[in-house]
Scaffold this motif. Structure first.
Motif, mmCIF file in Angstrom:
data_model
loop_
_atom_site.group_PDB
_atom_site.id
_atom_site.type_symbol
_atom_site.label_atom_id
_atom_site.label_comp_id
_atom_site.label_asym_id
_atom_site.label_seq_id
_atom_site.Cartn_x
_atom_site.Cartn_y
_atom_site.Cartn_z
ATOM 1 N N ALA A 1 33.475 34.368 42.250
ATOM 2 C CA ALA A 1 32.531 34.006 41.189
ATOM 3 C C ALA A 1 33.191 34.096 39.817
ATOM 4 C CB ALA A 1 31.309 34.913 41.246
ATOM 5 N N LYS A 2 32.715 33.241 38.916
ATOM 6 C CA LYS A 2 33.231 33.197 37.550
ATOM 7 C C LYS A 2 32.081 33.336 36.563
ATOM 8 C CE LYS A 2 37.046 30.122 38.702
ATOM 9 N NZ LYS A 2 37.764 28.912 38.307
ATOM 10 N N PHE A 3 32.380 33.861 35.396
ATOM 11 C CA PHE A 3 31.399 33.975 34.316
ATOM 12 C C PHE A 3 31.063 32.600 33.767
ATOM 13 C CE2 PHE A 3 30.575 34.639 29.707
ATOM 14 C CZ PHE A 3 29.396 35.350 29.822
ATOM 15 N N HIS A 4 32.060 31.761 33.695
ATOM 16 C CA HIS A 4 31.931 30.390 33.205
ATOM 17 C C HIS A 4 32.951 29.558 33.966
ATOM 18 C CE1 HIS A 4 32.269 27.008 30.327
ATOM 19 N NE2 HIS A 4 31.012 27.302 30.048
ATOM 20 N N GLN A 5 32.715 28.276 34.087
ATOM 21 C CA GLN A 5 33.581 27.430 34.914
ATOM 22 C C GLN A 5 35.052 27.453 34.501
ATOM 23 O OE1 GLN A 5 31.729 23.629 34.499
ATOM 24 N NE2 GLN A 5 32.718 23.166 32.555
ATOM 25 N N ALA B 1 38.434 32.972 34.686
ATOM 26 C CA ALA B 1 38.984 33.483 35.948
ATOM 27 C C ALA B 1 37.892 34.127 36.808
ATOM 28 C CB ALA B 1 40.089 34.484 35.654
ATOM 29 N N SER B 2 38.220 34.312 38.074
ATOM 30 C CA SER B 2 37.271 34.869 39.037
ATOM 31 C C SER B 2 37.145 36.388 38.900
ATOM 32 C CB SER B 2 37.732 34.537 40.456
ATOM 33 O OG SER B 2 38.929 35.256 40.748
ATOM 34 N N LEU B 3 36.101 36.917 39.521
ATOM 35 C CA LEU B 3 35.907 38.367 39.571
ATOM 36 C C LEU B 3 37.133 39.039 40.183
ATOM 37 C CD1 LEU B 3 34.048 40.892 39.345
ATOM 38 C CD2 LEU B 3 33.331 40.388 41.696
ATOM 39 N N ALA B 4 37.644 38.476 41.274
ATOM 40 C CA ALA B 4 38.818 39.071 41.936
ATOM 41 C C ALA B 4 40.007 39.137 40.975
ATOM 42 C CB ALA B 4 39.188 38.264 43.181
ATOM 43 N N GLU C 1 47.959 42.123 44.869
ATOM 44 C CA GLU C 1 47.592 40.721 45.068
ATOM 45 C C GLU C 1 46.091 40.586 44.912
ATOM 46 O OE1 GLU C 1 49.073 39.309 48.780
ATOM 47 O OE2 GLU C 1 51.088 40.058 48.393
ATOM 48 N N GLU C 2 45.650 39.383 44.620
ATOM 49 C CA GLU C 2 44.227 39.138 44.489
ATOM 50 C C GLU C 2 43.561 39.266 45.855
ATOM 51 O OE1 GLU C 2 41.796 35.480 42.603
ATOM 52 O OE2 GLU C 2 43.540 36.178 41.473
ATOM 53 N N LYS C 3 42.515 40.034 45.924
ATOM 54 C CA LYS C 3 41.811 40.292 47.182
ATOM 55 C C LYS C 3 40.673 39.299 47.364
ATOM 56 C CE LYS C 3 44.478 43.770 47.856
ATOM 57 N NZ LYS C 3 45.596 43.647 48.743
ATOM 58 N N LYS C 4 40.227 39.165 48.605
ATOM 59 C CA LYS C 4 39.236 38.144 48.939
ATOM 60 C C LYS C 4 37.820 38.667 49.159
ATOM 61 C CE LYS C 4 42.490 35.013 49.192
ATOM 62 N NZ LYS C 4 42.959 34.538 47.930
ATOM 63 N N THR C 5 37.666 39.974 49.438
ATOM 64 C CA THR C 5 36.335 40.529 49.697
ATOM 65 C C THR C 5 36.064 41.686 48.745
ATOM 66 O OG1 THR C 5 37.033 42.206 51.290
ATOM 67 C CG2 THR C 5 36.586 39.981 52.160
ATOM 68 N N LEU C 6 34.784 42.004 48.578
ATOM 69 C CA LEU C 6 34.430 43.146 47.739
ATOM 70 C C LEU C 6 35.009 44.441 48.310
ATOM 71 C CD1 LEU C 6 30.747 42.492 46.608
ATOM 72 C CD2 LEU C 6 32.808 42.531 45.202
ATOM 73 N N GLU C 7 35.014 44.563 49.621
ATOM 74 C CA GLU C 7 35.566 45.766 50.244
ATOM 75 C C GLU C 7 37.051 45.918 49.907
ATOM 76 O OE1 GLU C 7 33.715 43.434 51.932
ATOM 77 O OE2 GLU C 7 31.876 44.631 52.011
ATOM 78 N N MET D 1 34.831 41.810 31.581
ATOM 79 C CA MET D 1 34.614 40.584 32.355
ATOM 80 C C MET D 1 34.101 40.886 33.757
ATOM 81 S SD MET D 1 34.918 38.059 30.394
ATOM 82 C CE MET D 1 34.833 36.761 31.623
ATOM 83 N N VAL D 2 34.542 41.979 34.362
ATOM 84 C CA VAL D 2 34.000 42.371 35.677
ATOM 85 C C VAL D 2 32.482 42.524 35.549
ATOM 86 C CG1 VAL D 2 33.900 44.234 37.394
ATOM 87 C CG2 VAL D 2 36.122 43.422 36.546
ATOM 88 N N TYR D 3 32.052 43.253 34.537
ATOM 89 C CA TYR D 3 30.626 43.447 34.289
ATOM 90 C C TYR D 3 29.937 42.101 34.052
ATOM 91 C CZ TYR D 3 26.376 44.713 31.765
ATOM 92 O OH TYR D 3 25.072 44.809 31.346
ATOM 93 N N SER D 4 30.528 41.272 33.202
ATOM 94 C CA SER D 4 29.915 39.988 32.834
ATOM 95 C C SER D 4 29.795 39.031 34.015
ATOM 96 C CB SER D 4 30.732 39.322 31.720
ATOM 97 O OG SER D 4 30.708 40.117 30.562
ATOM 98 N N VAL D 5 30.827 38.964 34.846
ATOM 99 C CA VAL D 5 30.774 38.081 36.019
ATOM 100 C C VAL D 5 29.652 38.528 36.946
ATOM 101 C CG1 VAL D 5 31.975 37.330 38.107
ATOM 102 C CG2 VAL D 5 33.195 37.371 35.919
ATOM 103 N N LEU D 6 29.600 39.823 37.226
ATOM 104 C CA LEU D 6 28.557 40.318 38.133
ATOM 105 C C LEU D 6 27.171 40.049 37.569
ATOM 106 C CD1 LEU D 6 30.179 43.660 39.319
ATOM 107 C CD2 LEU D 6 29.962 41.504 40.595
ATOM 108 N N ARG D 7 27.004 40.316 36.304
ATOM 109 C CA ARG D 7 25.706 40.093 35.669
ATOM 110 C C ARG D 7 25.334 38.609 35.703
ATOM 111 N NH1 ARG D 7 21.978 43.471 32.405
ATOM 112 N NH2 ARG D 7 20.827 41.900 31.292
#
Length: 162
Positions: free
Chosen positions: A41-45, A48-51, A79-85, A133-139
């Protein structure tokens, strides 16, 4: 008389508090119905992604740690991870690395004219940007996080009442 604040306190402890906030936010996000899609997920198109933002937080914290302790930066190449876990596990590993550092640091001048000082002045603001940005993407994705979800883990044990 209180103990003087060291560069280690300002940098490593700041990163630890921020990483605890990232951990708490990701943990809360893991119960969201769209949890499986949140890492991409991204904050805006055009952002960058949450990961990516989580990876940046862990890499910057590990880089700051390596800078202050004179250790190798092997943990600063996550490395960039793929899951929340996987993201949560990456944050946990970085927290463990920083907590295991104790107070031992290589001698470091408080004069920020040197290359080390310049690197440190870049690491901290970049870390804070990616944490926000982590906070913003999730929100933006509908995860019910608010100001206290950000502040409580960050301020735990630092400010009265937190």
């Amino acid at each position: 008389m209180t103990a003087p604040i060291t560069v280690f306190d300002v940098s490593i402890n700041l990163h630890l508090r921020g990483l605890r906030t990232v951990h708490a936010l990701l943990t809360k996000a893991s119960s969201h119905p769209a949890a499986a899609t949140l890492p991409s997920a991204k904050f805006h198109q055009d952002t960058a992604s949450l990961a990516f933002h989580v990876k940046s937080c862990t890499n910057l914290a590990a880089s700051g740690f390596a800078l202050l302790t004179g250790t190798e930066e092997e943990s600063a190449v996550w490395e960039e991870k793929k899951t929340l876990e996987e993201l949560i596990a990456q944050v946990d590993k970085t927290i463990a690395k920083l907590e295991g550092g104790g107070g031992a640091t290589k001698p470091m001048s408080t004069d920020l004219e040197g290359i080390e000082g310049k690197e440190l002045t870049v690491t901290i603001p970049n870390f804070m940007f990616h944490l926000g940005m982590v906070y913003s993407v999730l929100r933006s994705q509908g995860v019910e996080v608010g100001k206290l979800d950000y502040l409580m883990p960050f301020m735990a044990g630092v400010a009265p009442g937190f």
